[in-house]
Design an enzyme around this catalytic site. Structure first.
Site, PDB file in Angstrom:
ATOM      1  N   SER A  20       0.846  -1.198   0.000  1.00  0.00           N
ATOM      2  CA  SER A  20       0.000   0.000   0.000  1.00  0.00           C
ATOM      3  C   SER A  20       0.875   1.238   0.000  1.00  0.00           C
ATOM      4  O   SER A  20       1.830   1.327   0.779  1.00  0.00           O
ATOM      5  CB  SER A  20      -0.889   0.030   1.245  1.00  0.00           C
ATOM      6  N   CYS A 102      -2.553  -8.849   6.207  1.00  0.00           N
ATOM      7  CA  CYS A 102      -2.336  -7.494   6.721  1.00  0.00           C
ATOM      8  C   CYS A 102      -2.411  -7.483   8.250  1.00  0.00           C
ATOM      9  O   CYS A 102      -3.411  -7.923   8.830  1.00  0.00           O
ATOM     10  CB  CYS A 102      -3.362  -6.531   6.132  1.00  0.00           C
ATOM     11  N   ASN A 202       7.875 -15.291   0.679  1.00  0.00           N
ATOM     12  CA  ASN A 202       8.008 -13.828   0.753  1.00  0.00           C
ATOM     13  C   ASN A 202       8.587 -13.412   2.103  1.00  0.00           C
ATOM     14  O   ASN A 202       8.352 -14.063   3.109  1.00  0.00           O
ATOM     15  CB  ASN A 202       6.613 -13.188   0.546  1.00  0.00           C
ATOM     16  N   GLY A 203       9.333 -12.311   2.068  1.00  0.00           N
ATOM     17  CA  GLY A 203       9.865 -11.708   3.287  1.00  0.00           C
ATOM     18  C   GLY A 203      11.381 -11.600   3.269  1.00  0.00           C
ATOM     19  O   GLY A 203      12.088 -12.595   3.107  1.00  0.00           O
ATOM     20  N   ARG A 227       9.992  -4.799   0.040  1.00  0.00           N
ATOM     21  CA  ARG A 227      10.824  -3.644   0.355  1.00  0.00           C
ATOM     22  C   ARG A 227      12.162  -3.645  -0.371  1.00  0.00           C
ATOM     23  O   ARG A 227      12.775  -2.594  -0.550  1.00  0.00           O
ATOM     24  CB  ARG A 227      11.021  -3.562   1.873  1.00  0.00           C
TER      25      ARG A 227
HETATM   26  C1  LIG Z   1       4.600  -0.208   3.064  1.00  0.00           C
HETATM   27  C2  LIG Z   1       4.076  -1.605   2.945  1.00  0.00           C
HETATM   28  C3  LIG Z   1       2.792  -1.804   2.484  1.00  0.00           C
HETATM   29  C4  LIG Z   1       2.294  -3.105   2.360  1.00  0.00           C
HETATM   30  N1  LIG Z   1       1.047  -3.269   1.836  1.00  0.00           N
HETATM   31  C5  LIG Z   1       0.602  -4.548   1.608  1.00  0.00           C
HETATM   32  C6  LIG Z   1      -0.630  -4.753   0.923  1.00  0.00           C
HETATM   33  O1  LIG Z   1      -1.319  -3.828   0.527  1.00  0.00           O
HETATM   34  N2  LIG Z   1      -1.027  -6.046   0.745  1.00  0.00           N
HETATM   35  C7  LIG Z   1      -0.264  -7.119   1.159  1.00  0.00           C
HETATM   36  O2  LIG Z   1      -0.648  -8.273   0.965  1.00  0.00           O
HETATM   37  N3  LIG Z   1       0.905  -6.921   1.791  1.00  0.00           N
HETATM   38  C8  LIG Z   1       1.365  -5.681   1.999  1.00  0.00           C
HETATM   39  N4  LIG Z   1       2.584  -5.489   2.565  1.00  0.00           N
HETATM   40  C9  LIG Z   1       3.402  -6.655   2.894  1.00  0.00           C
HETATM   41  C10 LIG Z   1       4.320  -7.007   1.722  1.00  0.00           C
HETATM   42  O3  LIG Z   1       3.582  -7.404   0.599  1.00  0.00           O
HETATM   43  C11 LIG Z   1       5.291  -8.122   2.100  1.00  0.00           C
HETATM   44  O4  LIG Z   1       4.516  -9.255   2.461  1.00  0.00           O
HETATM   45  C12 LIG Z   1       6.170  -7.747   3.285  1.00  0.00           C
HETATM   46  O5  LIG Z   1       6.668  -6.440   3.153  1.00  0.00           O
HETATM   47  C13 LIG Z   1       7.341  -8.715   3.420  1.00  0.00           C
HETATM   48  O6  LIG Z   1       8.098  -8.737   2.242  1.00  0.00           O
HETATM   49  P1  LIG Z   1       9.457  -7.878   2.061  1.00  0.00           P
HETATM   50  O7  LIG Z   1      10.342  -8.197   3.226  1.00  0.00           O
HETATM   51  O8  LIG Z   1      10.004  -8.343   0.743  1.00  0.00           O
HETATM   52  O9  LIG Z   1       9.065  -6.440   2.078  1.00  0.00           O
HETATM   53  C14 LIG Z   1       3.087  -4.226   2.732  1.00  0.00           C
HETATM   54  C15 LIG Z   1       4.366  -3.997   3.224  1.00  0.00           C
HETATM   55  C16 LIG Z   1       4.874  -2.715   3.319  1.00  0.00           C
HETATM   56  C17 LIG Z   1       6.264  -2.514   3.839  1.00  0.00           C
END
Ligand SMILES: Cc1cc2nc3c(=O)[nH]c(=O)nc-3n(C[C@H](O)[C@H](O)[C@H](O)COP(=O)(O)O)c2cc1C
Length: 416
Positions: A20, A102, A202-203, A227
């Protein structure tokens, strides 16, 4: 390695995560242009979607370039989720993704997002309703569970598969972890072993090696990057290439990065309009410039400015600058110097209440609006004949100084 998600093929096992406020259409389009694959919209509340609020329609917007594009929905009422899914199917979504991950209090408090991991029966009702509502593949994104004692993602994944879900993405943290600790890629293997549909891990994937390790430890069919793509829309493509061939694509040159930033910036202003677009742009520009010489000063210049009472107008919007590479700072970019764009834009910019200065692709200042003239107490002509370097130095000085009159005097002297 391609993966079938119902009728849609995932050509590459790397997906840009929904985020988001980040993975809006301009950002997704940028990533899609560099990397083949999927993109997922920001999470959209199903209630807002069926009311077709302006915000939800903007979030659900897609273009053919980013096909196949998934729209992600959140909510807790099966009929509303089903209706929201139908609406998006009609509007060109290729996939509907359901959010059970979420962690945000407001969402969880409404029994949506990761709250549904605690109510498997309701979760199943939602999944069934959405699957039955559309002909498109329906996918699910979730966490490993609510907390360390309740990591039920393998069981929920099985339920999802029985409901007709075609792919599951797992962020390797529990809801109660929010973003603390690290993603447990190994645990994702339990989900992979529980189902026969594709599983995406993911993560915390921020390097090429992370992507490889996440896949190896989880046994997943693909990896989702969130991220790690901040300020690096090219990262998804680097991961794709690395996983496919072992090749490490270098980051784009500074000049190419600059082009990317400018293109992204223009796209944000077009998508949201100047006022919202420049606000959204701020965080992306901060990420792009991170690690470059002078980035701290640059970020400070990009901060929102307080409007001052007398005289109208706040500090000028210096929204982009580059350090070390002889690049420029400015507010609005025009594509072809003296081409059509500046003339068209001139009318729009002239009407804006904030001081705006336009620079062209050759770093020449081409335009200053009336608010800028008023703010700087000098003519547009003298503003546009100043060198950009002088202008920036002077602007920084102007923002720091506490005496407005003195600042204006200095400005006028420097600009004259
Ligand atoms: C700013 C931000 C907004 C996010 N918005 C969503 C979202 O709208 N829907 C969702 O499923 N996950 C959302 N996430 C989670 C990410 O999709 C992802 O699962 C999470 O950041 C872990 O992955 P990463 O370490 O690669 O960032 C959001 C994460 C961040 C940091």
């Amino acid at each position: 390695m391609s993966t079938a998600i119902g009728s849609v093929t995932l050509a590459e096992p790397v997906i840009l995560a929904p985020m988001s406020g980040v993975t809006d259409l301009p950002f997704r389009r940028l990533v899609s242009a560099m990397a083949p694959g999927w993109s997922v919209s920001e999470m959209i509340a199903s209630q807002a979607m069926i009311r077709q609020t302006r915000q939800s329609m903007t979030m659900a917007a897609n273009t053919p370039e980013e096909f196949p594009m998934a729209v992600q929905l959140a909510g807790c009422e099966p009929p509303v989720m089903a209706e929201a899914a139908r609406l998006n199917a009609d509007r060109g979504a290729a996939i509907i993704d359901i959010n059970f991950g979420c962690p945000v209090k407001k969402v969880v408090g409404g029994h949506a997002g990761s709250a549904l991991m605690r109510d498997e029966a309701q979760a199943a009702r939602i999944l069934e309703a959405v699957v039955q509502a559309v002909d498109l593949p329906v996918t699910l994104k979730m966490r490993t569970g609510w907390d360390a004692q309740n990591r039920n993602a393998p069981r929920l994944a099985r339920i999802a598969e029985e409901c007709g879900i075609r792919m599951v993405t797992v962020h390797g943290r529990t809801r109660c972890q929010f973003y603390d600790g690290s993603a447990d890629w190994k645990f994702v293997r339990e989900i992979k072993e529980a189902v026969s549909i594709p599983v995406i891990v993911n993560g915390d994937v921020v390097t090429l090696e992370d992507a490889r390790a996440a896949l190896d430890l989880s046994g997943a069919d693909g990896v989702m990057i969130g991220r790690g793509a901040y300020g690096r829309p090219w990262f998804v493509n680097q991961v794709i290439r690395y996983l496919r061939t072992g090749e490490r694509l270098p980051d784009p040159s500074l000049t190419e990065q600059r082009e990317t930033v400018l293109m992204h910036y223009d796209a944000m202003l077009t998508h949201y309009g100047v006022s919202v677009g420049s606000r959204v742009a701020r965080k992306h520009i901060g990420w792009y410039s991170k690690g470059l010489p002078g980035s701290a000063e640059f970020s400070r210049l990009g901060q929102p400015h307080r409007r001052s009472g007398a005289g109208g107008g706040g500090d000028p919007r210096i929204l982009r600058a580059a350090r070390g590479g002889g690049m420029m700072a400015g507010v609005v970019r025009v594509q072809n110097g003296a081409g059509d764009a500046p003339l068209e834009m001139g009318a729009v910019l002239a009407a804006l209440p904030d001081p705006i200065v336009v620079v062209d692709a050759h770093d020449r200042m081409r335009y200053a609006n009336a608010a800028a003239e008023q703010f700087f107490e000098t003519s547009a002509l003298s503003l546009t004949t100043a060198s950009l370097g002088d202008f920036l130095r002077w602007t920084a000085h102007y923002s720091r100084s506490s005496n407005r009159c003195a600042r204006r005097d200095t400005a006028s002297r420097n600009m004259a």
